[in-house]
Design an enzyme around this catalytic site. Structure first.
Site, PDB file in Angstrom:
ATOM      1  N   GLU A 330       0.843  -1.191   0.000  1.00 19.79           N
ATOM      2  CA  GLU A 330       0.000   0.000   0.000  1.00 19.79           C
ATOM      3  C   GLU A 330       0.880   1.244   0.000  1.00 19.79           C
ATOM      4  OE1 GLU A 330      -4.229  -1.024   2.056  1.00 19.79           O
ATOM      5  OE2 GLU A 330      -2.678  -0.278   3.398  1.00 19.79           O
ATOM      6  N   CYS A 331       0.597   2.154  -0.914  1.00 18.64           N
ATOM      7  CA  CYS A 331       1.268   3.450  -0.976  1.00 18.64           C
ATOM      8  C   CYS A 331       2.788   3.268  -1.010  1.00 18.64           C
ATOM      9  CB  CYS A 331       0.806   4.336   0.183  1.00 18.64           C
ATOM     10  SG  CYS A 331       1.039   6.100  -0.124  1.00 18.64           S
ATOM     11  N   GLY A 332       3.481   3.554   0.100  1.00 13.86           N
ATOM     12  CA  GLY A 332       4.924   3.375   0.106  1.00 13.86           C
ATOM     13  C   GLY A 332       5.334   1.955  -0.208  1.00 13.86           C
ATOM     14  N   SER A 431      -1.182  -0.729  -4.632  1.00  9.14           N
ATOM     15  CA  SER A 431      -1.870   0.496  -5.055  1.00  9.14           C
ATOM     16  C   SER A 431      -1.487   1.619  -4.110  1.00  9.14           C
ATOM     17  CB  SER A 431      -3.387   0.303  -5.041  1.00  9.14           C
ATOM     18  OG  SER A 431      -3.851   0.237  -3.703  1.00  9.14           O
TER      19      SER A 431
END
Length: 442
Positions: A330-332, A431
């Site tokens: 997720e993200c990072g 994502s």
């Protein structure tokens, strides 16, 4: 225990909600009370500060992304384990997105759901009696909630405080405290908000200083008296986790680069029987081989890109793990699963290469907002067609999406057209949005 509660809110961001909330939580805990904190909205950082201030877990209450049942379950767990709940709002008290009544993401939704009165923190710099007009507007704006009183912040002088109090007397709102201008009450920040609790130097000394300042300036007895009994929906979800556990033994990255996980998500996985096993990419640790899935949370990999790129044992172990078991970022975490990450100085660092995306922190663009994501294929978070609610907040940009198919199709609450988001390849998915809960079939 069956705790009473309060919501600490403000007319706008930047009013010192967090510092005053932490000061209240710590001061009440120092009195020997069992205090629990909760945070309105999609925030990872503040709950960790709440936990440090109170010595007890904190969690999020998100009226946009969560059902009443899930909200009630999280709130009830806190209430049942405390003498008092000091919850913290997000942004301004009524700031929201389009949604059904009670499900707009506003802090006011949480006050209405729980029955907790609101203590309004108001930055009074640059105004005097006019502050009461702002407070009166908050008092009258939403009949579902009750403003129990105000705490004044950034009071310039005794005369200034007296003038502000005159305005409050006129509208019948009690002043529970008044804090002078004091730069030492400011906690250190970086681009995604406060520096994380675990990275804040002398954290407990800072929290004790906040408690001392708040104790001197705020009538703690009046604050406690303002708290009210908790009222929660009778329809509570079953004990299913907010998100399905991606495995029975989940390898989860935890260090300064990977730390953004919603407490309710981890608690739900654990309650469902999953075991969470931590490892640190920054210490060049690979996902443990005895785990059956791997989760790379968001955080600050852009600040540690060189260390991650040099962590050969971690990267090779992650690649080997992904050959046979699901890995989600997720993200990072998504950025680390990609081909490369460009840091703020423009230096390109090779990442795991398990997905084709290439990201950059040198080309900054703020991406912020709620998301509803429909999964494009079966994966660790559900079957194809499952809808997730979540939130996105990052400054990194995608410089090349690559050839991988999307992880999901997303929309926002403002009527945006559906767009592909994230990436998937084999057992690897990722994502930029952080999932909060499963919303059911699309």
């Amino acid at each position: 225990m069956n705790a009473r509660g309060l919501l600490i809110a403000a007319p706008r961001s930047g009013s010192a909600k967090t510092t005053i909330t932490l000061g209240l939580q710590r001061a009440l805990a120092q009195r020997g009370l069992t205090v629990r904190g909760l945070k309105c909205g999609p925030d990872y950082i503040d709950p960790a500060f709440h936990a440090a201030a109170t010595g007890a877990p904190s969690a999020n209450l998100d009226s946009y992304a969560m059902t009443d049942g899930l909200l009630g379950r999280i709130a009830r767990e806190a209430v049942d384990a405390a003498d008092i709940v000091i919850a913290e709002g997000s942004m301004g008290l009524f700031d929201a997105v389009p949604g059904e009544v009670g499900h707009t993401g506003a802090g006011a939704d949480i006050a209405a759901l729980t029955g907790w009165p609101v203590v309004l923190v108001i930055d009074v710099s640059g105004a005097a009696q006019s502050v009461a007009a702002v407070a009166l507007g908050c008092k009258l704006y939403d009949p579902r909630i009750r403003i129990a009183g105000v705490i004044l912040n950034k009071v310039a002088s005794t005369r200034h405080e007296r003038l502000v109090r005159q305005g409050m007397e006129r509208i019948g709102l009690p002043v529970l405290g008044a804090l002078p201008r004091e730069a030492s009450l400011i906690l250190p920040e970086r681009h995604l908000g406060l520096v994380q609790a675990g990275e804040t130097a002398d954290l407990h000394a800072r929290l004790n200083a906040l408690a001392e300042a708040v104790s001197k300036a705020v009538d703690l007895d009046a604050v406690m008296a303002a708290a009210a009994a908790t009222t929660l929906p009778t329809a509570i979800d079953d004990n299913a986790p907010a998100l399905p556990a991606p495995g029975r033994r989940i390898a989860i990255a935890r260090d300064a680069a990977f730390s953004f996980v919603y407490p309710h998500v981890e608690a739900g996985w654990s309650a469902d029987g999953a075991e969470l096993v931590s490892f640190s990419p920054l210490r060049d640790e690979a996902p443990p081989e005895d785990c059956d899935s791997c989760w790379l949370p968001g955080g600050y990999p852009e600040l540690h890109a060189g260390t991650i790129a040099a962590a050969g044992h971690f990267l090779e172990g992650l690649r080997g793990f992904a050959e046979t078991r699901p890995v989600h970022g997720e993200c990072g975490g998504y950025m680390v699963l990609g081909r490369n990450l460009t840091d703020a100085g423009g230096v390109v660092h090779e990442m795991a290469g398990l997905l084709s995306v290439e990201t950059s922190f040198a080309k900054r663009k703020m991406n912020l907002g709620y998301r509803r994501a429909v999964l494009a294929a079966h994966g660790p978070l559900g079957a194809a067609g499952t809808t997730l609610t979540g939130h996105e907040f990052h400054y990194a940009s995608i410089v090349a999406q690559g050839e991988d198919p999307p992880f999901a199709v997303v929309t926002d609450p403002h009527g945006s057209a559906p767009v592909p988001a994230g990436s998937r390849r084999g057992l690897v998915t990722g994502s930029f949005f952080h999932a909060i809960a499963t919303a059911g079939p699309a």
